[in-house]
Motif scaffolding. Structure first.
Motif, PDB file in Angstrom:
ATOM      1  N   VAL A  58       0.863  -1.184   0.000  1.00 58.10           N
ATOM      2  CA  VAL A  58       0.000   0.000   0.000  1.00 58.10           C
ATOM      3  C   VAL A  58       0.899   1.233   0.000  1.00 58.10           C
ATOM      4  O   VAL A  58       1.855   1.314   0.774  1.00 58.10           O
ATOM      5  CB  VAL A  58      -0.911   0.042   1.251  1.00 58.10           C
ATOM      6  N   SER A  59       0.598   2.188  -0.878  1.00 62.68           N
ATOM      7  CA  SER A  59       1.359   3.431  -0.911  1.00 62.68           C
ATOM      8  C   SER A  59       0.441   4.586  -1.298  1.00 62.68           C
ATOM      9  O   SER A  59      -0.748   4.393  -1.538  1.00 62.68           O
ATOM     10  CB  SER A  59       2.522   3.306  -1.902  1.00 62.68           C
ATOM     11  N   ARG A  60       1.015   5.784  -1.377  1.00 62.42           N
ATOM     12  CA  ARG A  60       0.194   6.947  -1.737  1.00 62.42           C
ATOM     13  C   ARG A  60      -0.126   6.964  -3.227  1.00 62.42           C
ATOM     14  O   ARG A  60      -1.136   7.521  -3.638  1.00 62.42           O
ATOM     15  CB  ARG A  60       0.925   8.247  -1.359  1.00 62.42           C
ATOM     16  N   ASN A  61       0.773   6.366  -4.014  1.00 62.92           N
ATOM     17  CA  ASN A  61       0.586   6.355  -5.468  1.00 62.92           C
ATOM     18  C   ASN A  61       0.801   4.957  -6.021  1.00 62.92           C
ATOM     19  O   ASN A  61       1.591   4.182  -5.475  1.00 62.92           O
ATOM     20  CB  ASN A  61       1.571   7.319  -6.145  1.00 62.92           C
ATOM     21  N   TYR A  62       0.135   4.659  -7.113  1.00 64.88           N
ATOM     22  CA  TYR A  62       0.328   3.367  -7.769  1.00 64.88           C
ATOM     23  C   TYR A  62       1.690   3.328  -8.466  1.00 64.88           C
ATOM     24  O   TYR A  62       2.173   4.335  -8.980  1.00 64.88           O
ATOM     25  CB  TYR A  62      -0.765   3.114  -8.820  1.00 64.88           C
ATOM     26  N   SER A  63       2.318   2.148  -8.441  1.00 64.58           N
ATOM     27  CA  SER A  63       3.530   1.896  -9.232  1.00 64.58           C
ATOM     28  C   SER A  63       3.508   0.409  -9.562  1.00 64.58           C
ATOM     29  O   SER A  63       2.532  -0.282  -9.257  1.00 64.58           O
ATOM     30  CB  SER A  63       4.787   2.278  -8.443  1.00 64.58           C
ATOM     31  N   ASP A  64       4.564  -0.089 -10.152  1.00 64.47           N
ATOM     32  CA  ASP A  64       4.584  -1.482 -10.622  1.00 64.47           C
ATOM     33  C   ASP A  64       4.248  -2.494  -9.531  1.00 64.47           C
ATOM     34  O   ASP A  64       3.567  -3.470  -9.777  1.00 64.47           O
ATOM     35  CB  ASP A  64       5.955  -1.824 -11.224  1.00 64.47           C
ATOM     36  N   HIS A  65       4.758  -2.273  -8.319  1.00 69.52           N
ATOM     37  CA  HIS A  65       4.531  -3.274  -7.275  1.00 69.52           C
ATOM     38  C   HIS A  65       3.561  -2.817  -6.187  1.00 69.52           C
ATOM     39  O   HIS A  65       3.373  -3.505  -5.189  1.00 69.52           O
ATOM     40  CB  HIS A  65       5.861  -3.743  -6.660  1.00 69.52           C
ATOM     41  N   VAL A  66       2.950  -1.652  -6.361  1.00 65.51           N
ATOM     42  CA  VAL A  66       1.950  -1.176  -5.393  1.00 65.51           C
ATOM     43  C   VAL A  66       0.571  -1.673  -5.787  1.00 65.51           C
ATOM     44  O   VAL A  66       0.096  -1.412  -6.895  1.00 65.51           O
ATOM     45  CB  VAL A  66       1.962   0.370  -5.287  1.00 65.51           C
ATOM     46  N   ASN A  67      -0.059  -2.438  -4.898  1.00 64.49           N
ATOM     47  CA  ASN A  67      -1.368  -3.048  -5.194  1.00 64.49           C
ATOM     48  C   ASN A  67      -2.538  -2.141  -4.851  1.00 64.49           C
ATOM     49  O   ASN A  67      -3.572  -2.172  -5.510  1.00 64.49           O
ATOM     50  CB  ASN A  67      -1.509  -4.362  -4.412  1.00 64.49           C
TER      51      ASN A  67
END
Length: 245
Positions: free
Chosen positions: A146-155
């Motif tokens: 979980v993060s603030r923004n989506y990226s390749d490994h952020v679900n």
């Protein structure tokens, strides 16, 4: 006197210096431990040139990934994780990077796992989160970042977390610095109202011992753990590596 130390940024609060200084006193060891507070990682080589008696270093936020290009080689696990929290300075002056975070995390989490703890949410994507993901993989527990923004490994991003997502991830691990002393009124922005007694909340932070993240989990009946035991375990593992022939 043999020297050891910690590299990081804004580390006056550091666990490591207190822990190792006390250890050296208790065990009557002729060693010292210093904090090396770096504004930028580029300052790192200067530490080595000005402290020729250094035998080992711990690495903390925000340099667990940035330190890697400065090292001569990595242990197998550190290479797989992509983050280093321990450096051994070998007799020939070569620098080898290790990761003892994952070991500390596994050993402190494992005794608290119950059969219904089937999936995990990892809050944050820094170096510590990589070690946690590696540990969960070893424990065969599926996880999502979980993060603030989506990226390749952020679900998931924080604003999209909802009741079904929280319900299906019974372990939630805070790998962000949110809530660390002195900013104790901060916490990850998750929907705490969906936390239940089935949840286990683990905060890698140890100061304060009960962060706002853990307090909010406890209010909803969750089992809670802070990062103190993990830190003690990874520190002892680092000590063994530094003193291994």
């Amino acid at each position: 006197m043999t020297e050891f130390g910690l590299i990081g940024r804004n580390i006056s609060y550091s666990f490591s210096k207190q822990y190792f200084t006390k250890k050296f006193e208790n065990e009557h060891l002729h060693c010292s431990y210093n904090n090396f507070d770096l504004k930028e990682i580029i300052e790192f080589p200067n530490i080595l040139s000005t402290h020729p008696k250094l035998k080992g270093l711990n690495v903390t936020i925000p340099y667990k990934e940035e330190i890697i290009p400065f090292l001569d080689n990595l242990s197998k696990n550190a290479k797989k994780i992509g983050a280093v929290n321990t450096i051994k300075i070998e007799k020939n002056g070569k620098l080898k990077g290790y990761n003892t975070d994952f070991y500390g995390f596994i050993k402190s989490l494992e005794p608290h796992l119950k059969p219904h703890h089937k999936k995990a949410l990892i809050l944050g994507t820094g170096g510590a989160s990589k070690a946690v993901a590696f540990a969960l993989k070893k424990l065969e527990i599926p996880y999502s970042f979980v993060s603030r923004n989506y990226s390749d490994h952020v679900n998931f991003i924080y604003e999209n977390l909802n009741s079904p997502i929280i319900a299906s991830h019974q372990i939630i691990i805070n790998c962000t610095p949110l809530g660390t002393y002195p900013a104790v009124d901060a916490c990850p922005n998750i929907p705490y109202e969906h936390i239940t007694s089935k949840h286990l909340l683990f905060d890698l932070i140890y100061n304060p011992s009960e962060t706002l993240f853990l307090k909010k989990g406890k209010q909803h009946g969750a089992q809670i753990l802070n990062g103190l035991q993990m830190l003690e375990l990874q520190a002892e593992k680092a000590w063994k590596l530094w003193n291994k022939p």
